[in-house]
Design an enzyme around this catalytic site. Structure first.
Site, short mmCIF file in Angstrom:
data_model
loop_
_atom_site.label_atom_id
_atom_site.label_comp_id
_atom_site.label_asym_id
_atom_site.label_seq_id
_atom_site.Cartn_x
_atom_site.Cartn_y
_atom_site.Cartn_z
N GLN A 122 0.81 -1.22 0.00
CA GLN A 122 0.00 0.00 0.00
C GLN A 122 0.84 1.27 0.00
O GLN A 122 0.76 2.10 -0.89
CB GLN A 122 -0.90 0.00 1.25
CG GLN A 122 -1.89 -1.12 1.30
CD GLN A 122 -2.64 -1.18 2.63
OE1 GLN A 122 -2.41 -0.37 3.53
NE2 GLN A 122 -3.53 -2.14 2.75
N GLU A 127 6.86 7.96 6.10
CA GLU A 127 6.53 6.79 6.92
C GLU A 127 7.56 6.69 8.03
O GLU A 127 8.50 7.49 8.11
CB GLU A 127 6.51 5.52 6.05
CG GLU A 127 5.33 5.49 5.09
CD GLU A 127 5.24 4.22 4.27
OE1 GLU A 127 5.83 3.21 4.66
OE2 GLU A 127 4.59 4.26 3.22
N ARG A 166 9.87 1.03 12.78
CA ARG A 166 8.86 0.00 13.05
C ARG A 166 9.12 -0.83 14.32
O ARG A 166 8.22 -1.13 15.07
CB ARG A 166 8.82 -0.95 11.87
CG ARG A 166 7.51 -0.96 11.23
CD ARG A 166 7.58 -1.66 9.93
NE ARG A 166 6.99 -0.79 8.94
CZ ARG A 166 6.88 -1.09 7.67
NH1 ARG A 166 7.32 -2.23 7.22
NH2 ARG A 166 6.31 -0.25 6.85
N HIS A 192 5.33 -9.47 8.91
CA HIS A 192 5.23 -8.66 7.71
C HIS A 192 6.37 -8.87 6.72
O HIS A 192 6.13 -9.03 5.53
CB HIS A 192 5.17 -7.19 8.14
CG HIS A 192 4.98 -6.21 7.03
ND1 HIS A 192 3.89 -6.25 6.19
CD2 HIS A 192 5.74 -5.16 6.63
CE1 HIS A 192 3.97 -5.24 5.31
NE2 HIS A 192 5.09 -4.59 5.54
#
Ligand code: SIN
Length: 560
Positions: A60, A127, A290, A351
């Site tokens: 995405q 991000e 992350r 992921h």
């Protein structure tokens, strides 16, 4: 013991499909390699189900690259290195950040991919872990789909490229340390074919299906790493499985990625009382790397005795949310969550594998003629924790570089292909198959419980015991992809557990509750290769991922 091949065969009895190059996988890495190579060579592109079932397609967020006026490859380099927590290979990162902008420009100008723009310029978002807005996106949050569509459109122009859908690749065939093709099963027919080629590119993606909760599609069972290991390649950094902080968490509903780009546009992670959890934890708050975000989420959930948190985007104007994130908006709405009105229930999910099959900067593995690219590869760019949206870029940059060496490998290898005559493999195998459908969910749950984001000697010991009990699966004679997948999953899980046990520190995606600190000694890669009846490991300092380099002549002389 890890058998050299998953099935017994005699090449003389198998139908042979000759080509110059086999590409396994149809995500961004596989498609870009195949398209470039097919300008000159006959290429067979094999994909596990259909062309469009890939992790790329459901990506995405976007592609990171220093394309903004306030950005530079140096800044992208620094952010990547910082996220990788001391384990990145700097040369590989430089290659990624310097060549990235050119590959994206080509994608737009030559392949015809459409990225979102504002006033004629790329609309860049941000991000986790990025110090600049540098993530290009397409159709809002459908970047992977746009990429995949534009690349597959080009396939039809290629007369030298044949696509084989529903092909399960079992093994890479080698003679004297040189790759001579692959064994592939036509899943619909149940027959095995020999794709005869002097070069093979593995672009098989990741292994999220080793866990019960993952953002990866069903095909991502991690077949590439065990297959490459069996063929003689080296694999590394397998303890660094990245969990994505925000997957949709609803009962009875498969996990589904909620892009980090949503946080880039202002969404925040909150607890049940609406309190921001990343406040005071990291200067970048919700846009911290992350591993930091997942670590804090896990800590908060454990402390509060809950299994999910919320991603709150309700303060972002509804029109903007719908326009910028149409896929997420629609998917959540169908699942009963209107993201413009209520916070989204989320929790971390498996992921991305930061490690994989070791390659040099041109995608070469230790086996002559065998290349790896994309998530299955370990170029060293991700270190202990991949920076968000660097993965599509890695696929583009390193697939392009494979072409530097490939023509020579194909030419040399073609001369040697005659040696394949008479290659066969026959070992005694158990005929009592372990019930795949029973074992697989137990394996997945064990991986979550014992080899999840937080591990300890105790939990890893339990994992080891589970795997030791089930290692007999590797000797079973399976006849279907589900059985082969299970064998690969057990092999890969064993390597991951071994690496996680060895690494007595916490770094990036690998968090040991019994060794919470980071140790200078461990600025090393844990590298595995097949040796004797099992695998051997070696600790390799950062900067030396490929050891003394992949000098194939030397490797072959040693009779590998
Ligand atoms: C996302 O959109 O959050 C995923 C991007 C990535 O994993 O790099």
């Amino acid at each position: 013991m890890i058998p050299r091949y998953l099935v017994n065969f005699d090449l003389d009895d198998l139908p042979g499909i000759p080509c110059d190059l086999v590409v396994v996988g149809s995500g961004v890495a596989g498609l870009s390699t195949a398209l470039r190579a097919a300008r000159r060579f006959r290429v067979a592109l094999l994909t596990k189900t259909t062309l469009t079932v890939t992790a790329t397609r459901i990506a995405q967020g976007g592609i990171a690259s220093a394309l903004g006026a306030d950005d530079s490859p140096e800044l992208h380099f620094q952010d990547t290195i910082q996220a990788g927590k001391g384990l990145c290979e700097e040369e590989a990162v430089w290659t990624l950040v310097r060549e990235g902008p050119m590959r994206i420009t080509e994608l737009i100008e030559e392949v015809g991919a459409h990225f979102d723009t504002v006033d004629g310029h790329l609309d860049l978002t941000i991000e986790g872990g990025h110090s600049r807005r540098r993530v290009a996106h397409a159709r809002g949050d459908a970047t992977g789909s746009e990429l995949e569509a534009s690349l597959t459109r080009r396939l039809i122009y290629n007369k030298r490229l044949d696509v084989y859908e529903n092909y399960y690749v079992l093994d890479i065939l080698t003679v004297d340390g040189r790759c001579i093709g692959v064994l592939g099963m036509d899943v619909e027919e149940g027959t095995i074919n020999y794709f005869r080629a002097p070069a093979v590119v593995l672009a098989m993606g990741g292994m999220g299906q080793l866990y019960p909760v993952t953002t990866n599609p069903e095909i991502c069972t991690g077949d590439g790493v065990p297959m490459a290991l069996r063929a003689g390649a080296e694999v590394s950094d397998l303890e660094f499985l990245q969990f994505h902080p925000t997957s949709l968490h609803l009962p009875e509903t498969p996990r589904w990625l909620i892009s980090e780009a949503l946080r880039g546009e202002g969404a925040i992670i909150v607890d049940h009382a609406g309190k921001r959890i990343m406040e005071g934890v990291h200067p970048l708050k919700d846009l911290a790397p992350r591993d930091t975000v997942v670590n804090e989420m896990v800590r908060v959930m454990k402390k509060m005795g809950i299994d999910h948190l919320y991603l709150d985007a309700t303060h972002i104007p509804a029109d903007k949310l719908k326009e910028r994130f149409p896929t997420i908006y629609k998917h959540c709405l169908e699942a009963g969550v209107d993201i413009t009105q209520v916070p989204i229930p989320v929790s971390p999910a498996a992921h991305y594998m930061s490690g994989g099959v070791i390659t040099d900067l041109n995608g070469m593995t230790r086996v002559r003629g065998l290349y790896a690219c994309g998530e299955v590869a370990c170029t060293g760019v991700h270190g202990a924790n991949r920076l968000a949206s660097n993965s599509l870029l890695e696929g583009l940059v390193f697939s392009w570089r494979i072409m530097q060496d490939l023509p020579q490998a194909i030419e040399e290898g073609s001369r040697d292909l005659e040696k394949t005559c008479g290659l066969k493999h026959k070992i005694r195998r158990s005929r009592l198959p372990v019930e795949v459908n029973l074992l697989r969910p137990f394996l997945q749950q064990m991986m979550m419980d014992c080899v999840g984001f937080r591990r300890s000697r105790e939990s890893l010991g339990e994992a080891w015991e589970f795997l030791a009990k089930n290692i007999g699966v590797l000797q079973v004679e399976y006849v279907s992809p589900q059985g082969f997948e299970l064998q690969n999953m057990i092999t890969l899980a064993s390597l991951m557990v071994r690496a996680a046990l060895l690494r007595e520190e916490s770094r990036g995606c690998h968090y040991r509750v019994d060794f919470p600190g980071q140790a200078e000694f461990w600025r090393k890669h844990i590298v595995f290769r097949k040796g004797g009846r099992g695998t051997t490991h070696e600790l390799r300092p950062v900067g030396e991922l490929t050891g003394s380099g992949y000098d194939w002549a030397a490797v072959t002389e040693k009779g590998q």
